[in-house]
Design a protein around this motif. Structure first.
Motif, PDB file in Angstrom:
ATOM      1  N   VAL A 295       0.841  -1.200   0.000  1.00 35.90           N
ATOM      2  CA  VAL A 295       0.000   0.000   0.000  1.00 35.90           C
ATOM      3  C   VAL A 295       0.872   1.245   0.000  1.00 35.90           C
ATOM      4  CG1 VAL A 295      -1.761   1.284   1.259  1.00 35.90           C
ATOM      5  CG2 VAL A 295      -1.858  -1.226   1.188  1.00 35.90           C
ATOM      6  N   TRP A 296       1.943   1.217   0.791  1.00 38.27           N
ATOM      7  CA  TRP A 296       2.912   2.325   0.839  1.00 38.27           C
ATOM      8  C   TRP A 296       3.486   2.607  -0.546  1.00 38.27           C
ATOM      9  CZ3 TRP A 296       8.332   1.270   0.187  1.00 38.27           C
ATOM     10  CH2 TRP A 296       9.190   2.345   0.450  1.00 38.27           C
ATOM     11  N   TYR A 297       3.865   1.545  -1.257  1.00 42.06           N
ATOM     12  CA  TYR A 297       4.414   1.715  -2.601  1.00 42.06           C
ATOM     13  C   TYR A 297       3.375   2.334  -3.523  1.00 42.06           C
ATOM     14  CZ  TYR A 297       6.300   0.614  -7.206  1.00 42.06           C
ATOM     15  OH  TYR A 297       6.751   0.697  -8.503  1.00 42.06           O
ATOM     16  N   PHE A 298       2.151   1.847  -3.446  1.00 38.80           N
ATOM     17  CA  PHE A 298       1.072   2.402  -4.261  1.00 38.80           C
ATOM     18  C   PHE A 298       0.921   3.896  -4.004  1.00 38.80           C
ATOM     19  CE2 PHE A 298      -3.420   3.705  -4.137  1.00 38.80           C
ATOM     20  CZ  PHE A 298      -3.734   3.623  -5.483  1.00 38.80           C
ATOM     21  N   GLU A 299       0.970   4.291  -2.734  1.00 38.05           N
ATOM     22  CA  GLU A 299       0.772   5.695  -2.375  1.00 38.05           C
ATOM     23  C   GLU A 299       1.923   6.572  -2.859  1.00 38.05           C
ATOM     24  OE1 GLU A 299      -1.790   7.149  -1.293  1.00 38.05           O
ATOM     25  OE2 GLU A 299      -3.036   5.421  -0.752  1.00 38.05           O
ATOM     26  N   ILE A 300       3.168   6.112  -2.703  1.00 43.15           N
ATOM     27  CA  ILE A 300       4.273   6.963  -3.139  1.00 43.15           C
ATOM     28  C   ILE A 300       4.319   7.071  -4.662  1.00 43.15           C
ATOM     29  CG2 ILE A 300       5.634   6.524  -1.058  1.00 43.15           C
ATOM     30  CD1 ILE A 300       7.435   4.689  -2.675  1.00 43.15           C
ATOM     31  N   MET A 301       3.892   6.021  -5.355  1.00 41.30           N
ATOM     32  CA  MET A 301       3.812   6.115  -6.813  1.00 41.30           C
ATOM     33  C   MET A 301       2.699   7.063  -7.224  1.00 41.30           C
ATOM     34  SD  MET A 301       6.145   4.551  -8.534  1.00 41.30           S
ATOM     35  CE  MET A 301       5.289   5.009 -10.033  1.00 41.30           C
ATOM     36  N   ARG A 302       1.578   6.957  -6.551  1.00 34.30           N
ATOM     37  CA  ARG A 302       0.415   7.788  -6.890  1.00 34.30           C
ATOM     38  C   ARG A 302       0.706   9.277  -6.681  1.00 34.30           C
ATOM     39  NH1 ARG A 302      -4.117   9.680  -4.251  1.00 34.30           N
ATOM     40  NH2 ARG A 302      -3.386   8.828  -2.264  1.00 34.30           N
ATOM     41  N   LYS A 303       1.515   9.574  -5.666  1.00 36.23           N
ATOM     42  CA  LYS A 303       1.807  10.970  -5.316  1.00 36.23           C
ATOM     43  C   LYS A 303       3.102  11.482  -5.939  1.00 36.23           C
ATOM     44  CE  LYS A 303      -0.466  10.400  -0.819  1.00 36.23           C
ATOM     45  NZ  LYS A 303      -0.256  10.339   0.650  1.00 36.23           N
ATOM     46  N   SER A 304       3.760  10.650  -6.736  1.00 38.78           N
ATOM     47  CA  SER A 304       5.092  10.992  -7.241  1.00 38.78           C
ATOM     48  C   SER A 304       5.092  12.027  -8.355  1.00 38.78           C
ATOM     49  CB  SER A 304       5.789   9.724  -7.746  1.00 38.78           C
ATOM     50  OG  SER A 304       5.132   9.223  -8.914  1.00 38.78           O
ATOM     51  N   GLY A 305       3.969  12.189  -9.022  1.00 41.66           N
ATOM     52  CA  GLY A 305       3.932  13.057 -10.189  1.00 41.66           C
ATOM     53  C   GLY A 305       4.082  12.294 -11.492  1.00 41.66           C
ATOM     54  N   TRP A 306       4.254  10.962 -11.375  1.00 39.72           N
ATOM     55  CA  TRP A 306       4.290  10.113 -12.572  1.00 39.72           C
ATOM     56  C   TRP A 306       2.971  10.245 -13.333  1.00 39.72           C
ATOM     57  CZ3 TRP A 306       1.885   4.875 -12.627  1.00 39.72           C
ATOM     58  CH2 TRP A 306       2.150   4.176 -13.823  1.00 39.72           C
ATOM     59  N   LYS A 307       3.055  10.320 -14.639  1.00 44.57           N
ATOM     60  CA  LYS A 307       1.875  10.593 -15.463  1.00 44.57           C
ATOM     61  C   LYS A 307       1.081   9.347 -15.848  1.00 44.57           C
ATOM     62  CE  LYS A 307       2.882  14.943 -15.496  1.00 44.57           C
ATOM     63  NZ  LYS A 307       2.082  15.882 -14.667  1.00 44.57           N
ATOM     64  N   GLY A 308       1.543   8.182 -15.442  1.00 46.30           N
ATOM     65  CA  GLY A 308       0.827   6.968 -15.801  1.00 46.30           C
ATOM     66  C   GLY A 308      -0.349   6.675 -14.882  1.00 46.30           C
ATOM     67  N   GLU A 309      -0.994   5.535 -15.135  1.00 50.86           N
ATOM     68  CA  GLU A 309      -2.143   5.102 -14.336  1.00 50.86           C
ATOM     69  C   GLU A 309      -1.715   3.998 -13.377  1.00 50.86           C
ATOM     70  OE1 GLU A 309      -5.321   3.861 -16.863  1.00 50.86           O
ATOM     71  OE2 GLU A 309      -5.112   5.567 -18.222  1.00 50.86           O
ATOM     72  N   ILE A 310      -2.145   4.086 -12.129  1.00 53.71           N
ATOM     73  CA  ILE A 310      -1.823   3.055 -11.147  1.00 53.71           C
ATOM     74  C   ILE A 310      -3.086   2.661 -10.393  1.00 53.71           C
ATOM     75  CG2 ILE A 310      -1.131   4.750  -9.390  1.00 53.71           C
ATOM     76  CD1 ILE A 310       1.013   2.604  -8.509  1.00 53.71           C
ATOM     77  N   GLU A 311      -3.228   1.368 -10.155  1.00 55.92           N
ATOM     78  CA  GLU A 311      -4.402   0.832  -9.477  1.00 55.92           C
ATOM     79  C   GLU A 311      -3.968  -0.081  -8.342  1.00 55.92           C
ATOM     80  OE1 GLU A 311      -7.068  -0.957 -12.480  1.00 55.92           O
ATOM     81  OE2 GLU A 311      -5.720  -0.028 -13.944  1.00 55.92           O
ATOM     82  N   LEU A 312      -4.791  -0.158  -7.306  1.00 57.26           N
ATOM     83  CA  LEU A 312      -4.534  -1.040  -6.165  1.00 57.26           C
ATOM     84  C   LEU A 312      -5.648  -2.065  -6.081  1.00 57.26           C
ATOM     85  CD1 LEU A 312      -2.819  -1.597  -3.562  1.00 57.26           C
ATOM     86  CD2 LEU A 312      -4.471  -0.157  -2.353  1.00 57.26           C
ATOM     87  N   PHE A 313      -5.261  -3.340  -5.933  1.00 56.80           N
ATOM     88  CA  PHE A 313      -6.236  -4.423  -5.819  1.00 56.80           C
ATOM     89  C   PHE A 313      -5.922  -5.213  -4.560  1.00 56.80           C
ATOM     90  CE2 PHE A 313      -7.486  -8.878  -6.820  1.00 56.80           C
ATOM     91  CZ  PHE A 313      -8.853  -8.682  -6.943  1.00 56.80           C
ATOM     92  N   GLU A 314      -6.869  -5.250  -3.619  1.00 56.85           N
ATOM     93  CA  GLU A 314      -6.641  -5.944  -2.353  1.00 56.85           C
ATOM     94  C   GLU A 314      -7.638  -7.082  -2.169  1.00 56.85           C
ATOM     95  OE1 GLU A 314      -6.554  -5.180   2.514  1.00 56.85           O
ATOM     96  OE2 GLU A 314      -6.671  -3.481   1.134  1.00 56.85           O
ATOM     97  N   VAL A 315      -7.114  -8.217  -1.713  1.00 53.53           N
ATOM     98  CA  VAL A 315      -7.958  -9.339  -1.301  1.00 53.53           C
ATOM     99  C   VAL A 315      -7.801  -9.462   0.208  1.00 53.53           C
ATOM    100  CG1 VAL A 315      -8.455 -11.788  -1.580  1.00 53.53           C
ATOM    101  CG2 VAL A 315      -7.577 -10.472  -3.516  1.00 53.53           C
ATOM    102  N   GLU A 316      -8.812  -9.064   0.941  1.00 54.51           N
ATOM    103  CA  GLU A 316      -8.692  -8.878   2.383  1.00 54.51           C
ATOM    104  C   GLU A 316      -8.437 -10.165   3.158  1.00 54.51           C
ATOM    105  OE1 GLU A 316     -12.070  -6.804   3.803  1.00 54.51           O
ATOM    106  OE2 GLU A 316     -11.596  -4.926   2.771  1.00 54.51           O
ATOM    107  N   GLU A 317      -9.056 -11.266   2.750  1.00 56.47           N
ATOM    108  CA  GLU A 317      -9.044 -12.471   3.582  1.00 56.47           C
ATOM    109  C   GLU A 317      -7.941 -13.462   3.222  1.00 56.47           C
ATOM    110  OE1 GLU A 317     -12.366 -13.051   0.445  1.00 56.47           O
ATOM    111  OE2 GLU A 317     -11.345 -11.440   1.529  1.00 56.47           O
ATOM    112  N   GLU A 318      -6.951 -13.039   2.427  1.00 58.70           N
ATOM    113  CA  GLU A 318      -5.910 -13.969   1.988  1.00 58.70           C
ATOM    114  C   GLU A 318      -4.529 -13.560   2.496  1.00 58.70           C
ATOM    115  OE1 GLU A 318      -6.439 -16.724   0.689  1.00 58.70           O
ATOM    116  OE2 GLU A 318      -8.298 -16.665  -0.450  1.00 58.70           O
ATOM    117  N   SER A 319      -3.572 -14.515   2.382  1.00 53.23           N
ATOM    118  CA  SER A 319      -2.211 -14.312   2.855  1.00 53.23           C
ATOM    119  C   SER A 319      -1.238 -14.214   1.671  1.00 53.23           C
ATOM    120  CB  SER A 319      -1.792 -15.458   3.782  1.00 53.23           C
ATOM    121  OG  SER A 319      -2.641 -15.534   4.906  1.00 53.23           O
ATOM    122  N   HIS A 320       0.039 -14.137   1.994  1.00 50.42           N
ATOM    123  CA  HIS A 320       1.093 -13.915   1.013  1.00 50.42           C
ATOM    124  C   HIS A 320       1.082 -14.978  -0.092  1.00 50.42           C
ATOM    125  CE1 HIS A 320       4.725 -11.931  -0.246  1.00 50.42           C
ATOM    126  NE2 HIS A 320       5.418 -13.055  -0.229  1.00 50.42           N
TER     127      HIS A 320
END
Length: 345
Positions: A295-320
């Motif tokens: 999530v941290w990586y997603f946030e720093i990419m999203r706020k970096s000023g990069w002009k591309g598209e970034i999406e986050l997909f979470e599956v809450e009930e699963e492990s690594h």
């Protein structure tokens, strides 16, 4: 009766003696990361985890219809890969497919592109998403400390791009690969490789002017010297991600703040130059060790000023990396569908 006992005893003594000759002499452990790997002071390495070798299926996998074969990318250093081609019909024989360059997980020190778990996963993924995949076999630590895995992965990515010229005559790529739709993906340590390959592609040109269209990172391995989220501030330097990195890359400048592991660390290049147009970051709710870092990586990419598209997909009930160990689960199937929609957007 006495003879029977004597016979049994001699047999027992035989097996005890045989076992003694087969049991290795106790060696002194230099370093271990349990339950994954153990390194002895004589330099030998014991991998405690990892799936067995699975041969390729050039005549199609019986379950998925996917064909696979192994190729050599470089002799020195040794870099190889396994190619996967989905089942094609007469109508799709010459169809151009998106190309996925995949980097397996395993903490940079275990697992293989040729292991049964990744062979099964890639067969399933290629058949469901209908892409042409190249699963990269990079060198592992501690026999080959980082940055060896990064250099091997870059060599593989360059090799794939070079095929667009048609010179090396790899027929699956030439006949069926769409070099305008190249994606890179990976899980865990492999997802870390994805980030670093995309960063390098933003600085160094790939052969033939080939560009990376999209990158997806599943349960990515990142870290920093500063605790984040629920990470404990006390003993932070003794946490597993920290200890593992120091083991994998003993010469890394800045330890865990090296830009390879901490994309916003001291001296890290600007994320605005990352060399792809789209990104998908996947995290698992019960992945206690590194979920928050995804999530941290997603946030720093999203706020970096990069002009591309970034999406986050979470599956809450699963492990690594649940999606690799249990490809038949409903959540794993949902991830495949999510990846397909990302690639064919």
């Amino acid at each position: 009766m006495v003879k029977m006992v004597a016979c049994d005893l001699s047999v027992l003594e035989f097996w005890v003696s045989l076992y003694a000759t087969m049991t290795p002499t106790t060696k002194e452990v230099d370093f271990e990361i349990l339950p994954f790997i153990r390194v002895y002071k004589d330099g030998s390495v014991e991998r405690l985890e990892g799936s067995p070798f699975a041969p390729p299926t050039p005549d199609q996998d019986p379950e998925t219809g996917v064909s696979s074969k192994d190729i050599t990318i470089s002799e020195n250093p040794s870099v190889s890969a396994r190619l996967y081609l989905p089942k094609l019909t007469d109508h799709t024989q010459n169809q151009k497919l998106p190309i996925l360059v995949y980097f397996h997980g395993g903490g940079f020190c275990i697992e293989s592109a040729f292991g049964s778990i990744y062979h099964r996963y890639l067969n399933n993924l290629v058949s469901q998403v209908h892409v042409l995949a190249i699963s990269v076999e990079y060198r592992l630590a501690p026999e080959h400390f980082l940055p060896a895995a990064y250099e091997d992965s870059w060599a593989a990515l360059q090799w794939v791009a070079s095929q667009s010229a048609g010179n090396d005559k790899e027929p699956w790529l030439i006949n069926n690969g769409d070099f305008g739709r190249i994606f890179i993906g990976g899980d865990s340590a492999g997802a870390n490789i994805v980030h670093n390959m995309a960063m390098r592609a933003g600085v160094e040109s790939l052969p033939c002017g080939v560009k990376i269209l999209g990158a997806y990172l599943v349960h990515p391995y990142f870290f920093s010297s500063k605790a984040y989220g629920s990470e404990s501030k006390e003993g932070h330097e003794k946490s597993l991600p920290h200890v593992v990195w120091d083991f994998l890359y003993p010469s890394a400048t800045g330890s865990v703040d090296n830009p390879m592991l901490n994309p916003e660390g001291p001296g890290a290049p600007s994320l605005t130059g990352i060399g792809c147009d789209r990104m998908l970051v996947c995290v698992a709710g019960k992945d206690e060790l590194i979920k928050e870092r995804g999530v941290w990586y997603f946030e720093i990419m999203r706020k970096s000023g990069w002009k591309g598209e970034i999406e986050l997909f979470e599956v809450e009930e699963e492990s690594h990396i649940f999606h690799i160990f249990n490809i038949e689960s409903e959540n794993a199937k949902a991830m495949v569908k999510r990846l397909a929609s990302f690639i064919f957007k």
